[in-house]
Design an enzyme around this catalytic site. Structure first.
Site, PDB file in Angstrom:
ATOM      1  N   ASN A  10       0.864  -1.180   0.000  1.00 45.72           N
ATOM      2  CA  ASN A  10       0.000   0.000   0.000  1.00 45.72           C
ATOM      3  C   ASN A  10       0.905   1.235   0.000  1.00 45.72           C
ATOM      4  O   ASN A  10       1.415   1.629   1.045  1.00 45.72           O
ATOM      5  CB  ASN A  10      -0.899  -0.035   1.255  1.00 45.72           C
ATOM      6  CG  ASN A  10      -1.794   1.180   1.347  1.00 45.72           C
ATOM      7  OD1 ASN A  10      -1.882   1.972   0.408  1.00 45.72           O
ATOM      8  ND2 ASN A  10      -2.461   1.337   2.486  1.00 45.72           N
ATOM      9  N   LYS A  12       0.135   4.214  -0.456  1.00 43.12           N
ATOM     10  CA  LYS A  12      -0.567   5.413   0.037  1.00 43.12           C
ATOM     11  C   LYS A  12      -0.293   6.601  -0.904  1.00 43.12           C
ATOM     12  O   LYS A  12      -0.114   6.399  -2.104  1.00 43.12           O
ATOM     13  CB  LYS A  12      -0.183   5.704   1.487  1.00 43.12           C
ATOM     14  CG  LYS A  12      -0.359   4.462   2.374  1.00 43.12           C
ATOM     15  CD  LYS A  12      -0.328   4.742   3.834  1.00 43.12           C
ATOM     16  CE  LYS A  12      -0.506   3.441   4.604  1.00 43.12           C
ATOM     17  NZ  LYS A  12      -0.616   3.619   6.032  1.00 43.12           N
ATOM     18  N   HIS A  95      -9.998   1.075   4.399  1.00 41.48           N
ATOM     19  CA  HIS A  95      -8.768   1.348   5.150  1.00 41.48           C
ATOM     20  C   HIS A  95      -9.074   2.386   6.231  1.00 41.48           C
ATOM     21  O   HIS A  95      -9.863   3.310   6.004  1.00 41.48           O
ATOM     22  CB  HIS A  95      -7.676   1.862   4.200  1.00 41.48           C
ATOM     23  CG  HIS A  95      -6.329   1.909   4.842  1.00 41.48           C
ATOM     24  ND1 HIS A  95      -5.982   2.895   5.734  1.00 41.48           N
ATOM     25  CD2 HIS A  95      -5.262   1.082   4.745  1.00 41.48           C
ATOM     26  CE1 HIS A  95      -4.738   2.676   6.156  1.00 41.48           C
ATOM     27  NE2 HIS A  95      -4.275   1.575   5.568  1.00 41.48           N
ATOM     28  N   GLU A  97      -7.526   4.867   7.245  1.00 40.54           N
ATOM     29  CA  GLU A  97      -7.271   6.267   6.856  1.00 40.54           C
ATOM     30  C   GLU A  97      -8.434   6.817   6.030  1.00 40.54           C
ATOM     31  O   GLU A  97      -8.736   8.010   6.092  1.00 40.54           O
ATOM     32  CB  GLU A  97      -5.932   6.370   6.103  1.00 40.54           C
ATOM     33  CG  GLU A  97      -4.758   6.238   7.072  1.00 40.54           C
ATOM     34  CD  GLU A  97      -3.458   5.721   6.469  1.00 40.54           C
ATOM     35  OE1 GLU A  97      -3.359   5.607   5.233  1.00 40.54           O
ATOM     36  OE2 GLU A  97      -2.535   5.417   7.247  1.00 40.54           O
ATOM     37  N   GLU A 163      -5.948  -4.656  10.472  1.00 41.74           N
ATOM     38  CA  GLU A 163      -4.954  -3.611  10.742  1.00 41.74           C
ATOM     39  C   GLU A 163      -5.395  -2.805  11.959  1.00 41.74           C
ATOM     40  O   GLU A 163      -6.207  -1.865  11.823  1.00 41.74           O
ATOM     41  CB  GLU A 163      -4.867  -2.656   9.550  1.00 41.74           C
ATOM     42  CG  GLU A 163      -4.377  -3.291   8.278  1.00 41.74           C
ATOM     43  CD  GLU A 163      -3.773  -2.247   7.336  1.00 41.74           C
ATOM     44  OE1 GLU A 163      -2.608  -2.413   6.975  1.00 41.74           O
ATOM     45  OE2 GLU A 163      -4.453  -1.264   7.007  1.00 41.74           O
ATOM     46  N   GLY A 169       1.805   2.564  11.055  1.00 42.95           N
ATOM     47  CA  GLY A 169       2.844   3.600  11.014  1.00 42.95           C
ATOM     48  C   GLY A 169       3.464   3.950  12.359  1.00 42.95           C
ATOM     49  O   GLY A 169       4.166   4.948  12.473  1.00 42.95           O
ATOM     50  N   SER A 206       2.760  -1.702  10.627  1.00 46.78           N
ATOM     51  CA  SER A 206       4.179  -1.713  10.979  1.00 46.78           C
ATOM     52  C   SER A 206       4.894  -3.020  10.638  1.00 46.78           C
ATOM     53  O   SER A 206       5.814  -3.441  11.348  1.00 46.78           O
ATOM     54  CB  SER A 206       4.360  -1.380  12.467  1.00 46.78           C
ATOM     55  OG  SER A 206       3.922  -0.069  12.727  1.00 46.78           O
TER      56      SER A 206
END
Ligand code: PGA
Length: 243
Positions: A10, A12, A95, A97, A163, A169, A206
């Protein structure tokens, strides 16, 4: 014989045109491992050039989102039809985000999942809890709700990416026991509630070349969704030569 792993990169909203071309050319060199299916998900504007470059390779193309309607007056959005024309086979949906920064609800994710499936794209359905839900022991309820609303009944071979939001992150990874708990919970829920007997369960958050092998070996998850490390060829070289 090694279990085939699904590795989803991904990217991003990272990389420019020339850096993405360089990375994909380097990745192609490591894409002859038969134990791995590697899906690369660039931001929309990079998809045409990446699509051209991977044509003769074993890398598969995916997108990071799509609109829930087929076509129409939706300024700034991207349709499933265009993704298919550009040779995408997968699309990441739900996702965290997208859920956080674009207020995507389970109901909206569900619409996208249904459209993607009906148009022949494979959704990678993301689920995950916040740190507050983890600490208050509410995390299984959150995941259950996400699975219940977003995953269609009888959809075998569904791809679920677990996730935890607190892991994305941050360098903080759940224990293998915690990943295994979620894997079992997901399998059981989808089997009993959705009549789904074949699930591809990915872990994301991560993941890097240092923890990848241990997570894969100890939890036997079906693969990983990788953000930050997917941008670094040194990391991906180690990950893609797994097994
Ligand atoms: P990360 O991101 O690997 O950088 O934690 C994973 C993701 O958000 O898909």
């Amino acid at each position: 014989m090694c279990q085939v792993k699904l590795i989803v990169s991904n990217w991003k909203m990272n990389l420019n045109v020339s850096d993405s071309k360089k990375l994909i050319k380097d990745l192609i060199k490591f894409s002859n491992n038969n134990s791995i299916e590697h899906v690369v998900c660039p931001q929309f504007a990079l998809i045409p050039s990446v699509s051209r470059l991977i044509k003769e390779s074993k890398i598969t193309l995916g997108a990071q989102d799509c609109h829930h309607e087929k076509i129409g007056a939706y300024t700034g959005d991207t349709s499933v039809q265009i993704l298919k024309e550009l040779n995408c086979k997968y699309v990441i949906l739900g996702h965290s985000e997208r859920r956080d920064y674009h207020s995507e609800t389970n109901e909206l994710v569900k619409k996208k999942v249904f459209l993607a499936i009906s148009e022949g794209l494979k959704p990678i359905i993301c689920v995950g809890e916040s740190i507050e839900d983890r600490k208050s022991n509410n995390y299984l309820n959150i995941i259950e709700k996400q699975l219940d609303v977003c995953v269609p009944n009888d959809y075998n071979n569904v791809v679920i990416a677990y996730e935890p939001i607190w892991s994305i992150g941050t360098g903080q990874v759940p224990t293998n026991k915690e990943i295994l708990e979620m894997k079992k919970f997901t399998y059981n829920f989808l089997k009993s509630k959705k009549r789904i007997h074949k699930v591809n369960f990915l872990y994301g958050g991560s993941v890097n070349s240092m923890n990848f092998h241990e997570i894969m070996n100890d939890t036997k998850v079906d693969g990983a969704l990788i953000g930050g490390s997917s941008l670094k060829i040194i990391e991906m070289n180690k990950i893609l030569t797994f097994c």
